[in-house]
Design a protein around this motif. Structure first.
Motif, PDB file in Angstrom:
ATOM      1  N   ALA A   1      42.671  91.121  45.621  1.00 20.79           N
ATOM      2  CA  ALA A   1      42.109  90.467  44.430  1.00 20.79           C
ATOM      3  C   ALA A   1      41.983  91.437  43.258  1.00 20.79           C
ATOM      4  O   ALA A   1      41.829  91.018  42.110  1.00 20.79           O
ATOM      5  CB  ALA A   1      40.741  89.863  44.761  1.00 20.79           C
ATOM      6  N   ALA A   2      42.047  92.748  43.555  1.00 22.68           N
ATOM      7  CA  ALA A   2      41.856  93.757  42.510  1.00 22.68           C
ATOM      8  C   ALA A   2      43.142  94.443  42.096  1.00 22.68           C
ATOM      9  O   ALA A   2      43.229  94.993  40.994  1.00 22.68           O
ATOM     10  CB  ALA A   2      40.844  94.802  42.978  1.00 22.68           C
ATOM     11  N   THR A   3      44.131  94.421  42.970  1.00 24.25           N
ATOM     12  CA  THR A   3      45.408  95.062  42.650  1.00 24.25           C
ATOM     13  C   THR A   3      46.495  94.425  43.489  1.00 24.25           C
ATOM     14  O   THR A   3      46.220  93.637  44.404  1.00 24.25           O
ATOM     15  CB  THR A   3      45.336  96.582  42.911  1.00 24.25           C
ATOM     16  OG1 THR A   3      46.502  97.215  42.367  1.00 24.25           O
ATOM     17  CG2 THR A   3      45.247  96.883  44.395  1.00 24.25           C
ATOM     18  N   SER A   4      47.722  94.767  43.197  1.00 21.47           N
ATOM     19  CA  SER A   4      48.860  94.241  43.953  1.00 21.47           C
ATOM     20  C   SER A   4      49.586  95.380  44.651  1.00 21.47           C
ATOM     21  O   SER A   4      49.416  96.559  44.294  1.00 21.47           O
ATOM     22  CB  SER A   4      49.836  93.526  43.018  1.00 21.47           C
ATOM     23  OG  SER A   4      50.423  94.454  42.109  1.00 21.47           O
ATOM     24  N   PHE A   5      50.409  95.039  45.627  1.00 23.70           N
ATOM     25  CA  PHE A   5      51.194  96.057  46.316  1.00 23.70           C
ATOM     26  C   PHE A   5      52.106  96.772  45.320  1.00 23.70           C
ATOM     27  O   PHE A   5      52.257  97.999  45.371  1.00 23.70           O
ATOM     28  CB  PHE A   5      52.016  95.428  47.437  1.00 23.70           C
ATOM     29  CG  PHE A   5      52.961  96.384  48.100  1.00 23.70           C
ATOM     30  CD1 PHE A   5      52.518  97.295  49.042  1.00 23.70           C
ATOM     31  CD2 PHE A   5      54.315  96.398  47.755  1.00 23.70           C
ATOM     32  CE1 PHE A   5      53.384  98.197  49.647  1.00 23.70           C
ATOM     33  CE2 PHE A   5      55.186  97.289  48.351  1.00 23.70           C
ATOM     34  CZ  PHE A   5      54.728  98.186  49.304  1.00 23.70           C
ATOM     35  N   ALA A   6      52.714  96.009  44.395  1.00 28.20           N
ATOM     36  CA  ALA A   6      53.626  96.612  43.421  1.00 28.20           C
ATOM     37  C   ALA A   6      52.909  97.615  42.522  1.00 28.20           C
ATOM     38  O   ALA A   6      53.417  98.710  42.242  1.00 28.20           O
ATOM     39  CB  ALA A   6      54.277  95.520  42.572  1.00 28.20           C
ATOM     40  N   ALA A   7      51.700  97.252  42.066  1.00 28.73           N
ATOM     41  CA  ALA A   7      50.937  98.159  41.206  1.00 28.73           C
ATOM     42  C   ALA A   7      50.516  99.406  41.981  1.00 28.73           C
ATOM     43  O   ALA A   7      50.548 100.525  41.458  1.00 28.73           O
ATOM     44  CB  ALA A   7      49.713  97.445  40.652  1.00 28.73           C
ATOM     45  N   LEU A   8      50.121  99.212  43.240  1.00 25.31           N
ATOM     46  CA  LEU A   8      49.726 100.346  44.070  1.00 25.31           C
ATOM     47  C   LEU A   8      50.914 101.271  44.303  1.00 25.31           C
ATOM     48  O   LEU A   8      50.789 102.497  44.199  1.00 25.31           O
ATOM     49  CB  LEU A   8      49.170  99.843  45.400  1.00 25.31           C
ATOM     50  CG  LEU A   8      48.793 100.923  46.418  1.00 25.31           C
ATOM     51  CD1 LEU A   8      47.698 101.820  45.873  1.00 25.31           C
ATOM     52  CD2 LEU A   8      48.351 100.275  47.727  1.00 25.31           C
ATOM     53  N   ARG A   9      52.059 100.686  44.587  1.00 24.86           N
ATOM     54  CA  ARG A   9      53.244 101.506  44.832  1.00 24.86           C
ATOM     55  C   ARG A   9      53.609 102.316  43.593  1.00 24.86           C
ATOM     56  O   ARG A   9      53.982 103.493  43.693  1.00 24.86           O
ATOM     57  CB  ARG A   9      54.410 100.619  45.245  1.00 24.86           C
ATOM     58  CG  ARG A   9      55.686 101.394  45.501  1.00 24.86           C
ATOM     59  CD  ARG A   9      56.737 100.559  46.163  1.00 24.86           C
ATOM     60  NE  ARG A   9      57.852 101.391  46.580  1.00 24.86           N
ATOM     61  CZ  ARG A   9      58.771 101.016  47.450  1.00 24.86           C
ATOM     62  NH1 ARG A   9      58.702  99.825  48.016  1.00 24.86           N
ATOM     63  NH2 ARG A   9      59.748 101.831  47.770  1.00 24.86           N
ATOM     64  N   GLU A  10      53.511 101.712  42.414  1.00 21.15           N
ATOM     65  CA  GLU A  10      53.810 102.430  41.177  1.00 21.15           C
ATOM     66  C   GLU A  10      52.860 103.608  40.990  1.00 21.15           C
ATOM     67  O   GLU A  10      53.278 104.710  40.611  1.00 21.15           O
ATOM     68  CB  GLU A  10      53.712 101.477  39.985  1.00 21.15           C
ATOM     69  CG  GLU A  10      54.055 102.132  38.660  1.00 21.15           C
ATOM     70  CD  GLU A  10      53.992 101.159  37.489  1.00 21.15           C
ATOM     71  OE1 GLU A  10      54.185 101.611  36.353  1.00 21.15           O
ATOM     72  OE2 GLU A  10      53.735  99.966  37.721  1.00 21.15           O
TER      73      GLU A  10
END
Length: 205
Positions: A55-64
């Motif tokens: 709910a706070a972040t996405s896998f794509a944002a985390l990977r970046e």
């Protein structure tokens, strides 16, 4: 630098790295500057598991974020050092000497000379898998595990050194024992040995 980051279920990412030092370095960097939405970091032998809140972040944002904050090659994470006093009177010391073709005194000397780091923790609260063992001392686990290994037993199996935090069954080969308390829930940090901690063994009479 692009990291090897894989989905691990719906709310975690598993980062695979070249070796334990790289894993410790990434864990240290993420601890100092945690990405948004991260709930937990779990370092292991050559990986770091990153649990996050979808709910706070996405896998794509985390990977970046992970790619942008990858540790540079050769980075050695800052770490505290714990000195472990050992009485080398273990029940398996003579057997380790026979298996390695070394004398008991040489087994002890080589064990003391290692450059040790806690790779990860598991098996039981406070049990650390410590790397840095001299290759000449790498021996397999016992064919039959003991039903009870005393607390403080210093043991080896394959590439790892371990110290039993409490009495429990175990199949590692016992070199000696220490009086250090490895796990104490009354401390702010219950586990004495955590991932990335440097370990120095010292012989005592």
């Amino acid at each position: 630098m692009e990291l090897d980051v894989r989905r691990f279920g719906s709310s975690a990412a598993l980062v695979e790295l070249a070796d334990g030092e790289a894993a410790h370095a990434l864990h240290a960097l993420l601890t100092q500057q945690p990405p948004a939405g991260v709930l937990e970091l779990v370092p292991a032998a050559r990986t770091v598991l990153v649990r996050f809140d979808p709910a706070a972040t996405s896998f794509a944002a985390l990977r970046e974020h992970l790619d942008q904050h990858a540790p540079p090659p050769g980075m050695r994470a800052p770490a505290r050092t714990v000195e472990v006093p050992v009485r080398y009177d273990g029940a398996d010391l003579a057997e380790v000497a026979a298996l390695t073709g070394l004398s008991g005194a040489e087994v002890v000397r080589r064990h003391l000379a290692g450059d040790y780091t806690v790779s990860f923790c598991g098996f039981a609260p406070g049990f650390a898998y410590v790397t840095g063992l001299d290759p000449a001392l790498r021996v397999p686990r016992r064919d039959t595990a003991r039903t009870s290994v005393p607390a403080g037993a210093v043991a080896i199996a394959d590439e790892f050194v371990g110290i039993y935090p409490r009495s429990s069954p175990g199949g590692w080969r016992l070199l000696g024992r220490t009086d250090l308390v490895l796990w104490d829930t009354a401390r702010d940090r219950p586990g004495l040995l955590t991932a990335g901690t440097r370990v120095r063994f010292q012989e005592v009479a």
